[in-house]
Design a protein around this motif. Structure first.
Motif, PDB file in Angstrom:
ATOM      1  N   ILE A 266       0.932  -1.181  -0.147  1.00  0.00           N
ATOM      2  CA  ILE A 266      -0.099   0.131   0.042  1.00  0.00           C
ATOM      3  C   ILE A 266       1.106   1.160  -0.135  1.00  0.00           C
ATOM      4  CG2 ILE A 266      -1.903   0.980   1.103  1.00  0.00           C
ATOM      5  CD1 ILE A 266      -2.591  -1.477   2.517  1.00  0.00           C
ATOM      6  N   GLN A 267       1.123   1.790  -1.118  1.00  0.00           N
ATOM      7  CA  GLN A 267       1.966   2.779  -1.339  1.00  0.00           C
ATOM      8  C   GLN A 267       1.227   4.239  -1.071  1.00  0.00           C
ATOM      9  OE1 GLN A 267       3.804   3.621  -4.921  1.00  0.00           O
ATOM     10  NE2 GLN A 267       5.178   4.978  -4.192  1.00  0.00           N
ATOM     11  N   ASP A 268      -0.022   4.311  -1.440  1.00  0.00           N
ATOM     12  CA  ASP A 268      -0.716   5.361  -1.192  1.00  0.00           C
ATOM     13  C   ASP A 268      -1.166   5.711   0.067  1.00  0.00           C
ATOM     14  OD1 ASP A 268      -2.865   7.093  -1.098  1.00  0.00           O
ATOM     15  OD2 ASP A 268      -3.850   6.580  -2.787  1.00  0.00           O
ATOM     16  N   THR A 269      -0.602   6.654   0.815  1.00  0.00           N
ATOM     17  CA  THR A 269      -0.941   6.962   2.338  1.00  0.00           C
ATOM     18  C   THR A 269      -2.176   7.059   2.419  1.00  0.00           C
ATOM     19  OG1 THR A 269       1.551   7.810   2.320  1.00  0.00           O
ATOM     20  CG2 THR A 269       0.087   8.228   4.305  1.00  0.00           C
ATOM     21  N   ARG A 270      -2.838   7.880   1.545  1.00  0.00           N
ATOM     22  CA  ARG A 270      -4.402   7.992   2.070  1.00  0.00           C
ATOM     23  C   ARG A 270      -5.054   6.869   2.097  1.00  0.00           C
ATOM     24  NH1 ARG A 270      -6.290  12.753  -1.899  1.00  0.00           N
ATOM     25  NH2 ARG A 270      -5.042  11.413  -3.175  1.00  0.00           N
ATOM     26  N   GLU A 271      -4.874   6.089   1.114  1.00  0.00           N
ATOM     27  CA  GLU A 271      -5.516   4.682   0.932  1.00  0.00           C
ATOM     28  C   GLU A 271      -5.123   3.822   2.281  1.00  0.00           C
ATOM     29  OE1 GLU A 271      -7.772   3.150  -0.497  1.00  0.00           O
ATOM     30  OE2 GLU A 271      -7.452   1.259  -0.635  1.00  0.00           O
ATOM     31  N   LEU A 272      -4.013   4.058   2.804  1.00  0.00           N
ATOM     32  CA  LEU A 272      -3.517   3.317   4.208  1.00  0.00           C
ATOM     33  C   LEU A 272      -4.334   3.831   5.276  1.00  0.00           C
ATOM     34  CD1 LEU A 272      -1.723   1.235   5.833  1.00  0.00           C
ATOM     35  CD2 LEU A 272       0.065   2.739   5.711  1.00  0.00           C
TER      36      LEU A 272
END
Ligand SMILES: Cc1cc2nc3c(=O)[nH]c(=O)nc-3n(C[C@H](O)[C@H](O)[C@H](O)COP(=O)(O)O)c2cc1C
Length: 273
Positions: free
Chosen positions: A130-136
């Motif tokens: 999970i590279q996308d921090t908002r997704e995390l």
């Protein structure tokens, strides 16, 4: 199916390849060249030890799934004192800078991690990053919601973890699951392989060890993975294929704290025979 190819000019018939084959399927016939036992190539696990150890570089192992080795050959030696100091100073990082890690840097880490040992050289760890921090953060919120609901329903979860404390921490702007790390690396295994989970944990341990060499920090996400394993909507939101079992995960990012010294630890608990 893996095959071995011998350069006749270079081969000295020293037999090192024969002695290193884990399945004893490389033989050196009298007056001949090393080869697989007739019909045994399908048992070759392509561990590559025969090729890697051959003093004269006379063996090549080939298999459809193997990619060329882009690194310089040679022995990498590190003094024990240096490596020991490095490992003692490795820490589970619980404070991260907001700065994301470049994808190319994560790729460099993963390119090293793929050399971790796997049972029967299966190399069967499936990565989900999970590279996308908002997704995390969105996924972490789902995990927190699940914890809140499980706690309200009186599940055993509350007894195992301080669930209410964690939910409160999240509501106060802290992140007790992923510690505000910008990224999360999840190691998955196929459920039909009994050692795949062990392989996944070993690979993550490699990631934990190599991360500081890149100026990065990592931390096992025990609570997060517990939520992934228990919360079906979270698992669905991750979009993991059904045959991929999430084994464990690791937070990743630039550490916000520099450790000054190694912490104290218990002595080793060893039985000598
Ligand atoms: C399987 C496993 C799960 C862990 N889960 C978490 C976690 O969810 N959150 C956390 O902050 N640390 C977690 N840790 C980190 C441990 O707390 C940490 O390794 C321990 O306190 C020792 O600190 P050190 O790694 O800096 O030596 C986990 C470690 C392991 C091995």
């Amino acid at each position: 199916m893996p095959q071995i190819f011998i350069n006749e000019q270079n081969c000295t018939r020293c037999g090192i390849c024969v002695s290193l084959c884990p399945y004893r399927i490389v033989v050196l016939p009298d007056g001949g060249l090393p080869c697989h036992v007739q019909g045994a190539s399908e048992r070759c696990i392509a561990c590559g030890h025969c090729e890697a150890a051959c003093p004269s570089g006379a063996i090549v192992v080939n298999d459809a799934r193997l990619v060329p080795m882009p690194y310089a050959s040679g022995v990498a030696e590190i003094e024990p004192a240096r490596l020991g100091a490095y490992l003692r100073m490795r820490r589970s990082i619980r404070r991260y800078r907001e700065e994301p890690v470049e994808r190319t840097t994560i790729e460099q880490l993963m390119d090293i991690v793929r050399f971790a040992p796997t049972g029967r050289n299966r190399q069967d760890v499936h990565w989900f990053i999970i590279q996308d921090t908002r997704e995390l953060r969105r996924l972490t919120e789902m995990a927190i919601d699940w914890m809140r609901e499980s706690s309200a329903a009186g599940s055993s979860l509350a007894a195992r973890f301080n669930v209410q404390g964690m939910v409160r921490a999240w509501e106060e702007g802290r992140d007790p699951l992923c510690q505000h790390a910008p990224h999360l690396v999840i190691a998955c295994a196929r459920e039909d392989n009994p050692v795949a989970g062990t392989n996944a944990v070993i690979a993550l341990a490699h990631l934990d060890i190599i991360a500081p060499a890149f100026g990065l920090g990592a931390c096992w996400g025990g609570i997060f993975i517990f939520a992934v394993q228990g919360c079906e909507p979270l698992r669905a939101a991750l979009g993991l294929p059904p045959e991929h079992v999430p084994i464990h995960c690791m937070m990743l990012g630039y550490p916000a704290i520099h450790y000054q010294r190694a912490p104290k630890r218990n002595p080793s608990d060893i039985v000598w025979r």
